[in-house]
Design a protein around this motif. Sequence first.
Motif, mmCIF file in Angstrom:
data_model
loop_
_atom_site.group_PDB
_atom_site.id
_atom_site.type_symbol
_atom_site.label_atom_id
_atom_site.label_comp_id
_atom_site.label_asym_id
_atom_site.label_seq_id
_atom_site.Cartn_x
_atom_site.Cartn_y
_atom_site.Cartn_z
ATOM 1 N N ALA A 2 0.827 -1.208 0.000
ATOM 2 C CA ALA A 2 0.000 0.000 0.000
ATOM 3 C C ALA A 2 0.862 1.259 0.000
ATOM 4 O O ALA A 2 0.532 2.241 -0.678
ATOM 5 C CB ALA A 2 -0.942 -0.006 1.201
ATOM 6 N N TYR A 48 -6.031 2.135 -4.600
ATOM 7 C CA TYR A 48 -5.481 0.868 -4.135
ATOM 8 C C TYR A 48 -4.866 1.015 -2.742
ATOM 9 O O TYR A 48 -5.076 0.176 -1.868
ATOM 10 C CB TYR A 48 -4.444 0.338 -5.125
ATOM 11 C CG TYR A 48 -3.841 -0.966 -4.697
ATOM 12 C CD1 TYR A 48 -4.538 -2.159 -4.858
ATOM 13 C CD2 TYR A 48 -2.579 -1.002 -4.108
ATOM 14 C CE1 TYR A 48 -3.990 -3.361 -4.435
ATOM 15 C CE2 TYR A 48 -2.021 -2.192 -3.689
ATOM 16 C CZ TYR A 48 -2.735 -3.381 -3.856
ATOM 17 O OH TYR A 48 -2.189 -4.564 -3.433
ATOM 18 N N LYS A 51 -7.264 1.057 0.258
ATOM 19 C CA LYS A 51 -7.892 -0.187 0.699
ATOM 20 C C LYS A 51 -7.287 -0.664 2.008
ATOM 21 O O LYS A 51 -7.933 -1.357 2.785
ATOM 22 C CB LYS A 51 -7.742 -1.274 -0.368
ATOM 23 C CG LYS A 51 -8.577 -1.026 -1.597
ATOM 24 C CD LYS A 51 -8.393 -2.143 -2.607
ATOM 25 C CE LYS A 51 -9.232 -1.866 -3.840
ATOM 26 N NZ LYS A 51 -9.063 -2.920 -4.849
ATOM 27 N N THR A 52 -6.030 -0.286 2.258
ATOM 28 C CA THR A 52 -5.312 -0.715 3.456
ATOM 29 C C THR A 52 -5.056 0.438 4.426
ATOM 30 O O THR A 52 -5.221 0.276 5.632
ATOM 31 C CB THR A 52 -3.958 -1.340 3.058
ATOM 32 O OG1 THR A 52 -4.185 -2.379 2.112
ATOM 33 C CG2 THR A 52 -3.237 -1.895 4.254
#
Length: 104
Positions: A2, A48, A51-52
Amino acid sequence: MAWVSLILAGLFEMFGVTMINKLHKDRNWKSIVLLVLGFGASFIFLSYAMKTLPMGTAYAIWTGIGASGGAILGMFLYGESKDWKRLVFIAMVLGAAVGLKLVS
């Protein structure tokens, strides 16, 4: 992964900002395509990463990389001022981004 995506997002943000300046100088289809691709890639990598990573941290670091990187590119590519005060504030932005990483 990430964090790598977030750094890539920031680098593409810098590229997109550079392409805005290029578009103002050279109004052609190539500049527009590169601008859209730069910001598009930036948003994909940011998405992306988020997401973390927490949204606030990801967004702050993404904008920090884009803002400070854009200012640095302006200094080297477009002859913008390299005044020491400007460099201090760029360092503060980058320091804040590192601080967010350390507390996340």
